[in-house]
Design a protein around this motif. Structure first.
Motif, mmCIF file in Angstrom:
data_model
loop_
_atom_site.group_PDB
_atom_site.id
_atom_site.type_symbol
_atom_site.label_atom_id
_atom_site.label_comp_id
_atom_site.label_asym_id
_atom_site.label_seq_id
_atom_site.Cartn_x
_atom_site.Cartn_y
_atom_site.Cartn_z
ATOM 1 N N GLN A 171 7.439 -2.219 -12.991
ATOM 2 C CA GLN A 171 6.242 -1.480 -13.394
ATOM 3 C C GLN A 171 5.170 -1.450 -12.319
ATOM 4 O O GLN A 171 4.253 -0.635 -12.366
ATOM 5 N N HIS A 172 5.288 -2.355 -11.322
ATOM 6 C CA HIS A 172 4.311 -2.395 -10.229
ATOM 7 C C HIS A 172 4.956 -2.053 -8.887
ATOM 8 O O HIS A 172 4.340 -2.289 -7.840
ATOM 9 N N TRP A 173 6.161 -1.517 -8.936
ATOM 10 C CA TRP A 173 6.914 -1.320 -7.707
ATOM 11 C C TRP A 173 6.176 -0.406 -6.728
ATOM 12 O O TRP A 173 6.030 -0.731 -5.548
ATOM 13 N N THR A 174 5.691 0.734 -7.200
ATOM 14 C CA THR A 174 5.032 1.690 -6.311
ATOM 15 C C THR A 174 3.772 1.101 -5.699
ATOM 16 O O THR A 174 3.578 1.143 -4.477
ATOM 17 N N GLU A 175 2.911 0.545 -6.533
ATOM 18 C CA GLU A 175 1.644 0.004 -6.045
ATOM 19 C C GLU A 175 1.862 -1.161 -5.085
ATOM 20 O O GLU A 175 1.249 -1.217 -4.004
ATOM 21 N N ASP A 176 2.738 -2.092 -5.456
ATOM 22 C CA ASP A 176 2.950 -3.263 -4.602
ATOM 23 C C ASP A 176 3.695 -2.908 -3.319
ATOM 24 O O ASP A 176 3.461 -3.519 -2.265
ATOM 25 N N SER A 177 4.581 -1.928 -3.375
ATOM 26 C CA SER A 177 5.277 -1.485 -2.169
ATOM 27 C C SER A 177 4.283 -0.877 -1.188
ATOM 28 O O SER A 177 4.366 -1.097 0.028
ATOM 29 N N LYS A 178 3.333 -0.115 -1.695
ATOM 30 C CA LYS A 178 2.294 0.458 -0.827
ATOM 31 C C LYS A 178 1.438 -0.651 -0.222
ATOM 32 O O LYS A 178 1.065 -0.596 0.951
ATOM 33 N N ARG A 179 1.135 -1.648 -1.023
ATOM 34 C CA ARG A 179 0.347 -2.763 -0.498
ATOM 35 C C ARG A 179 1.063 -3.449 0.655
ATOM 36 O O ARG A 179 0.435 -3.869 1.631
ATOM 37 N N LEU A 224 9.219 6.347 -1.121
ATOM 38 C CA LEU A 224 9.051 5.380 -2.211
ATOM 39 C C LEU A 224 9.643 5.916 -3.507
ATOM 40 O O LEU A 224 10.306 5.189 -4.252
ATOM 41 N N GLN A 225 9.411 7.199 -3.793
ATOM 42 C CA GLN A 225 9.958 7.794 -5.011
ATOM 43 C C GLN A 225 11.479 7.817 -4.975
ATOM 44 O O GLN A 225 12.143 7.615 -6.004
ATOM 45 N N HIS A 226 12.035 8.065 -3.777
ATOM 46 C CA HIS A 226 13.504 8.061 -3.625
ATOM 47 C C HIS A 226 14.072 6.685 -3.956
ATOM 48 O O HIS A 226 15.059 6.563 -4.691
ATOM 49 N N TYR A 227 13.432 5.619 -3.427
ATOM 50 C CA TYR A 227 13.900 4.267 -3.713
ATOM 51 C C TYR A 227 13.729 3.909 -5.184
ATOM 52 O O TYR A 227 14.552 3.205 -5.771
ATOM 53 N N GLU A 228 12.653 4.377 -5.785
ATOM 54 C CA GLU A 228 12.448 4.112 -7.218
ATOM 55 C C GLU A 228 13.577 4.715 -8.035
ATOM 56 O O GLU A 228 14.081 4.101 -8.989
#
Length: 257
Positions: A171-179, A224-228
């Motif tokens: 649920q935090h993958w996108t935000e934490d990956s950007k961080r 990031l969306q591709h990896y998600e």
């Protein structure tokens, strides 16, 4: 890791950093002496996710474990088993924190195999001290997770410090990956770009998105969306495999396959 955690405990005190008593053995031959209480937990080498760990009920089982470890000369640690109510993981990515409560849902003592439900909880001053002090280990850590358990008397016991294996949740993958991306950019700027004209990103999405070309920013988001999507597909495959495995096990038990 044990040495670094002990230094933190010595620096701030056990009350602020309640590290579980850990005995380190560099070779199996030294395991013959242990003055702790049973049951105890032995952890072998650097394995994660419940691997390389066993619960010991007495000194005989500890000595038997030593004879097995002698085959590969692995190092290990031994610590008292704590009858836990729940677990806690404090994550730190740069200046950002997350705290998860691990509620055990299975019957086994290992949450990785017995089952656990992760719930986000607020960051307290106590949890922040754990993460901030551990961030000073090894000369400085930007990425870490501190694992602890809460016993039945309401006391916390810190078990270990994780580096990159912090367990980013879906649920935090996108935000934490950007961080993580912003953190790497900051460190690369510090090392390779000495000019004062380059302001630090401060690990915020707005700062980095404004400082990056639109094309590059969009490309990173697409990646990031591709990896998600790939992760979601893998999870679905795993669920299907687990379902097939259960069905095969049932048929085997009925028809003696």
């Amino acid at each position: 890791m044990v040495s670094e955690l002990r230094q933190v405990e010595a620096r701030v005190g056990h009350q602020k950093f309640p590290l579980v008593p850990i005995t380190y053995y560099d070779t199996p031959e030294r395991i013959g002496v242990w003055d702790g209480q049973f049951p105890a937990i032995i952890k072998v080498s650097h394995a994660h996710a419940g691997m390389g760990k066993a619960k010991l009920e007495n000194m005989g089982q500890l000595q038997d474990s030593a004879t097995i470890l002698a085959l590969n000369q692995d190092y290990c640690t031994v610590e008292p088993y704590i009858n836990t109510k729940e677990g806690v993981r404090v994550q730190k990515i740069g200046p950002n924190y997350r705290v998860y409560k691990k509620v055990f849902t299975g019957s086994g003592w290992k949450s990785q195999f017995g089952g656990a439900d992760l719930q986000s909880i607020p960051l307290t001053d106590e949890f922040k001290i754990w993460a901030d002090e551990c961030a000073k280990c090894y000369g400085g850590m930007d990425l870490l997770a501190v694992d602890a358990v809460l016993d039945e008397n309401g006391n916390y016991h810190i078990l270990e410090l994780n580096g990159s294996a912090i367990g980013i949740q879906a649920q935090h993958w996108t935000e934490d990956s950007k961080r993580l991306v912003y953190l790497v950019i900051d460190r690369m700027n510090e090392i390779f770009c000495k000019s004062d004209d380059i302001p630090p990103s401060q690990n915020t999405m707005d700062d980095v998105s404004n400082s990056m070309p639109a094309l590059e920013w969009n490309k990173m988001n697409e990646t990031l969306q591709h990896y998600e999507k790939e992760i979601a597909d893998l999870k679905q495959k795993i669920r299907s495999m687990e379902k097939e495995k259960k069905e095969d096990g049932f048929l085997s038990s009925v028809f003696n396959f």
